[in-house]
Design an enzyme around this catalytic site. Structure first.
Site, PDB file in Angstrom:
ATOM      1  CE  LYS A 163      13.065  70.301 -51.805  1.00  8.51           C
ATOM      2  NZ  LYS A 163      12.016  69.344 -51.050  1.00  8.51           N
ATOM      3  CE1 TYR A 201      16.833  68.755 -53.309  1.00  9.10           C
ATOM      4  CE2 TYR A 201      17.756  66.635 -52.131  1.00  9.10           C
ATOM      5  CZ  TYR A 201      16.627  67.549 -52.347  1.00  9.10           C
ATOM      6  OH  TYR A 201      15.709  67.539 -51.358  1.00  9.10           O
ATOM      7  CE1 TYR A 205       9.368  70.024 -47.106  1.00  8.97           C
ATOM      8  CE2 TYR A 205       9.195  70.695 -44.875  1.00  8.97           C
ATOM      9  CZ  TYR A 205       9.968  70.518 -46.085  1.00  8.97           C
ATOM     10  OH  TYR A 205      11.168  70.897 -45.955  1.00  8.97           O
ATOM     11  CB  VAL A 225      14.028  69.515 -42.593  1.00 10.74           C
ATOM     12  CG1 VAL A 225      12.603  68.886 -43.203  1.00 10.74           C
ATOM     13  CG2 VAL A 225      15.277  69.278 -43.110  1.00 10.74           C
TER      14      VAL A 225
END
Length: 312
Positions: A71, A196, A248, A266
């Protein structure tokens, strides 16, 4: 090599082994089937300095997918392609305090746009701003951008992880359709999600990740060749997002305990940097309840305290 880097290189393996045991407190991500077989106890860190220094420790042969670390780079590419005004028309600049895949704020807060580009909804909106005539072309442009910053043309996607994420990403589809209904997502849902999912499935090792971080630590430029890839202002934007949103909804805690820009994924990966000094790549697949590497976060906290890394 400076005394600082000599000491760091000498002490790093011991610091890593002391913090490896923290992996027992977490678990590998299984909601993406392609990540479920990662070695829970693995841990590796790579540090690259602006003067060519480097130090490595741990299981550094391990390859892993970038997942949410991507990202950072999709945001940079969208800024380069679409400009700052267009990007922040689609996403906000604030942390949420919610889980990275939450739909809550999209429904409760007008005008229903994602709070920032590092939550899943925000990253999906950002993926739609990457230029290309097809999803494949957009994904390939993203891959080439990452290859350039990593200085490695061999980087590619992990097809197994891509396919497993595509097959099970029901929450991300819900987010995308909600964005489409809100008028945030202008492109169709499935083509946007293909971009994505592919960006998340780019496979790297810690050295390649540290090399990308080093470019960001050096204001968007390669410290060896002096060639610049990213405008300094865009680097400032992503570094600010990494401090406020990169870990996060544990970003505030990480800022206090470690105090450097970082982005986790993750798969257990963490990209981090000390501005003007070094890029850091780390992987430890065992995650805590917030989705961050248990041993990785603990190792970075220990190193930050030992070597006074905090930017605050």
């Amino acid at each position: 090599m400076s005394t600082y880097w000599q000491q760091l290189e000498q002490e790093l393996p011991q610091w890593l082994e002391e913090n490896r045991k923290a992996a027992e407190k977490g678990a590998v991500a299984t909601y993406i089937p392609g990540l479920a077989n990662a070695p829970r106890d693995a841990l590796c860190i790579s540090l690259l300095g602006t003067q060519g220094e480097q130090a490595h420790a741990g299981d550094c042969g391990l390859m892993f997918t970038m997942q949410s670390i991507s990202k950072v780079f999709s945001l940079l590419l969208a800024l380069l392609d679409s400009g700052e005004a267009k990007v922040f028309e689609k996403v906000g600049m604030e942390p949420t305090g919610d889980d990275f895949n939450s739909i809550l704020k999209l429904e409760l807060v007008d005008p229903g746009k994602p709070f920032n580009p590092f939550i899943n909804a925000g990253a999906i909106a950002i993926a739609s701003l990457i230029e290309g005539q097809s999803p494949r072309e957009k994904a390939e442009r993203m891959l080439e951008f990452v290859r350039t910053l990593a200085d490695d043309d061999t980087l590619t996607w992990n097809e197994h992880v891509y396919e497993s994420e595509k097959a099970t990403a029901h929450r991300n589809r819900s987010l995308a359709y909600f964005l489409k209904d809100n008028g945030i997502l202008e492109d169709d849902v499935e083509p946007t999600l293909e971009v994505y999912f592919r960006q998340c499935a780019i496979e790297v090792n810690t050295t390649q990740l540290a090399r990308m971080a080093l470019v960001l630590a050096n204001r968007g430029c390669d410290p060896v060749t002096g060639k610049c890839f990213i405008p300094r202002h865009y680097v400032q934007i992503v570094n600010s997002f990494m401090v406020t949103c990169g870990m996060y909804n544990a970003s505030g805690e990480f800022a206090i305990q470690v105090g450097i820009p970082a982005k986790s994924g993750v798969s257990g990966g963490i990209l981090a940097l000390i501005p003007g000094q070094m890029g850091i790549g780390l992987v430890g697949p065992s995650l805590n309840e917030k989705g961050n590497s248990v041993a990785g976060v603990q190792l970075l906290a220990a190193l930050s305290e030992r070597y006074d890394w905090s930017i605050f």
